[in-house]
Design an enzyme around this catalytic site. Sequence first.
Site, PDB file in Angstrom:
ATOM      1  N   GLU A 146       9.033  -0.566   2.400  1.00  0.00           N
ATOM      2  CA  GLU A 146       8.624   0.500   1.478  1.00  0.00           C
ATOM      3  C   GLU A 146       8.801   1.868   2.123  1.00  0.00           C
ATOM      4  OE1 GLU A 146       6.999  -2.369   1.848  1.00  0.00           O
ATOM      5  OE2 GLU A 146       7.287  -3.175  -0.165  1.00  0.00           O
ATOM      6  N   HIS A 166      -2.498  -7.901  -5.141  1.00  0.00           N
ATOM      7  CA  HIS A 166      -1.537  -7.606  -6.210  1.00  0.00           C
ATOM      8  C   HIS A 166      -2.212  -7.002  -7.432  1.00  0.00           C
ATOM      9  CE1 HIS A 166       0.423 -10.667  -3.700  1.00  0.00           C
ATOM     10  NE2 HIS A 166       1.550 -10.078  -4.041  1.00  0.00           N
TER      11      HIS A 166
END
Lengths: 456, 325
Positions: free
Chosen positions: B60, B127
């Site tokens: 990321e 998540h």
Amino acid sequence: MARIEVVMPQMGESIAEGTIVKWHKNIGEAVRKDEILLEISTDKVDSEIPSPAAGILVEIVAKEQATVAVQTVIAYLETDATSAAGQIASGQIHPGANADTTSSAAGAAMNADAPAPPAAPALAPQAPPADAPLPRGRFYSPLVLSIARTEQVSMEELEQIPGSGEGGRVTKKDILGYVNARKSGQVAPVASRGPEAVSSTAPGAAASRPPAGPASAKAPLVRGQGDQVIPMTNVQQKMAQHMVASIQTSPHVAAVHEVDMTVIVKHRSDHAAAFERSEGFKLTYTPYIIDAVVRAIKKYPLINASVEGTSIVRKSAINIGMAVASENGLIVPVIKHAEEKSLLGIARAVHDLAERTRARKLMPEDIQGGTFTISNYGVFGTVFGTPIINQPQIAILGTGAIVKRPVVINDAIAIRSIAYFTMSFDHRVVDGMLGGMFMDSIVKNLEGFDAGSEIK
Amino acid sequence: MAVMTYIEALSRGMWEEMERDPSVFLIGEDIGAYGGAFKATKGFLERFGQERVIDATLSEAAIVGASVGAALLGMRPVAEMQFADFVTCGFNQMVVNAAKTHYRWHLPVPMVLRLPTGGYIHGGPYHSTSPEAWFFHVPGLKIVAPSTPRDAKGLMKAAIRDDNPVIVLEFKYLYRRIKGEVPEDDSVTPIGVGEIRREGDDLAVITYGSTVHFALEAAERLSQQEGIEATILDLRSLAPFDRDLVRHVVQRTGKALVVHEDHLTGGVGAEIAAWIAEEMFTSLDAPVRRIGAADVPVPFAPPLEEAVLPNAAGIHAAMLDLARY
């Protein structure tokens, strides 16, 4: 030094007001923090209220027997002894003087903009000056205060506006309604009206509560020699109000079913001794009946409901109230989530609540949230009754005494233990078919009880 | 008008902008051949080719860093995180480089960071994150939070055209759960402008994203059962948020409830509530109230997740309390 407000506590979610039963301290007496300061009575539960702080009781605003909305100031404590002496010595504090010591934001906010009060009159004023703040502990939202300022509503007028918000709070709608009424000439701009005038315009205001009993009962009272006059206790007064209100709210219809309790009687007597040994209390019929009712409600959940306006609110939890006679009057503690309890669990809950009712150890939440009520007047020998619905519920079951009777079974006469069960239901929302089927389900649950089952 | 799902509308917004402007490109993990973790970029590789639909390395930091660099050189990157949770690995690039470069060197960073956000999907603690508060605190970033397909497309297009770094919160719960009419023309939803989804005088609910739908549900119930009418303000953008419209609804009703899916403590709602209290004290007829997730990570077990995240019943109860205050 600090002047501390003592307010009528919120004793439960749905409790709107309380009655002062007794002040345990007189003006000028010192009280420790958490020491019992007074006793109050709210919807059926009497509570002793501890002092919020250590100090000297300098003013009692709400006298004994007064009923006031929750969060209303009922007294003032002074934590500083010198200051307390001054406050008491100068006699009862007149309303205007409160503004100097109150810490309420409402008072402070209005003070800033209110014109200076006229020079203090030598004599105690009969009516305080129009703009003098009278923050008797009532909270005003910033919006209400800013509307009051814009519309030039004096603090005294503001004090007179009945509040429809939680705890009697004046809401935006209340003050706008007042301003509009004043503009259209329905109320005088600066009212010096007595409390009666105010309470008569305030539906639901504590002060205007109707006396117990039907209003039409105005026949002259004749007292004979030796007749005794017994004031009703708070619980008795509440009971009277609830009963009258219930009859006026719900058209009551009663359905009576005969129940053959023979299996239950035998099961109870077979298990009574062992049960008392293991649990430490007696096994009664009540848990069996509650269990049968809960199972019937699961089949016919519309019985477990309330009426709100034009809607029926079906309750998800089954909370069974059981009427318990106490020396104080009738009290209905509630078994919460009875649908999650086994027969044993119900028996324990019944015992716990009955014990605490008699010992006056119930908490306010113990008597709240009921969705269906059972009144077991059979214990007094009553065979057959027509109970009154416990609002806002829509049905109540009365269970008569279990009596051995000759009955016909398969064209033979047998001796069986029989009881008459009555259900009073609210015919606004329950019809005879639902009422009858529900009752029949209770009967089947009891008569079909598994005689070989263990209590667990 | 075309009826499409929330995620289709997001895709449509990206697609149109890529057709319109050759400097727009996509970068993210598995966004090319695989079409993205949620299939938001399905078919993009075939249409726009490998140079504009870049399957990134599993980093990321690299994705956000490369986007900052490309934006400085005049491109308009749209970076995807597979889940908003993973943006923490690119956090430094976002809050230091993307957010501050314009202030330090007067160079715009016209990039978009797409964050699939939130819970209600049984995703568990890794998540289900709502990341907005992390970025809301950082000057130099814009944050948009569409709740409808129309705004999903309109705000995506606005974000891509904006010269500032813009974070697009994509509510995973809404991806395929809601459908709505979406204009087929080139219209955009302006950043920083809220929308009133329901009118009422009794109280105002200020919310965004997934909880807009719960608030609407609660408001309907309140109207039918109690006759209480609530205004529902969908903020749509968080940074900047529409102060004029917040002021309008608070002054209209005097009662404000701020609702979001993110945790309560230090959330966006805290800032809005504080701002209302500071700016509109004399308009308040009740304390400002807030609803957000409980201050624990979002649990995996569905009953626990349900207990932790806001729902229509809780919003209904708070609205009722506030209305009666």
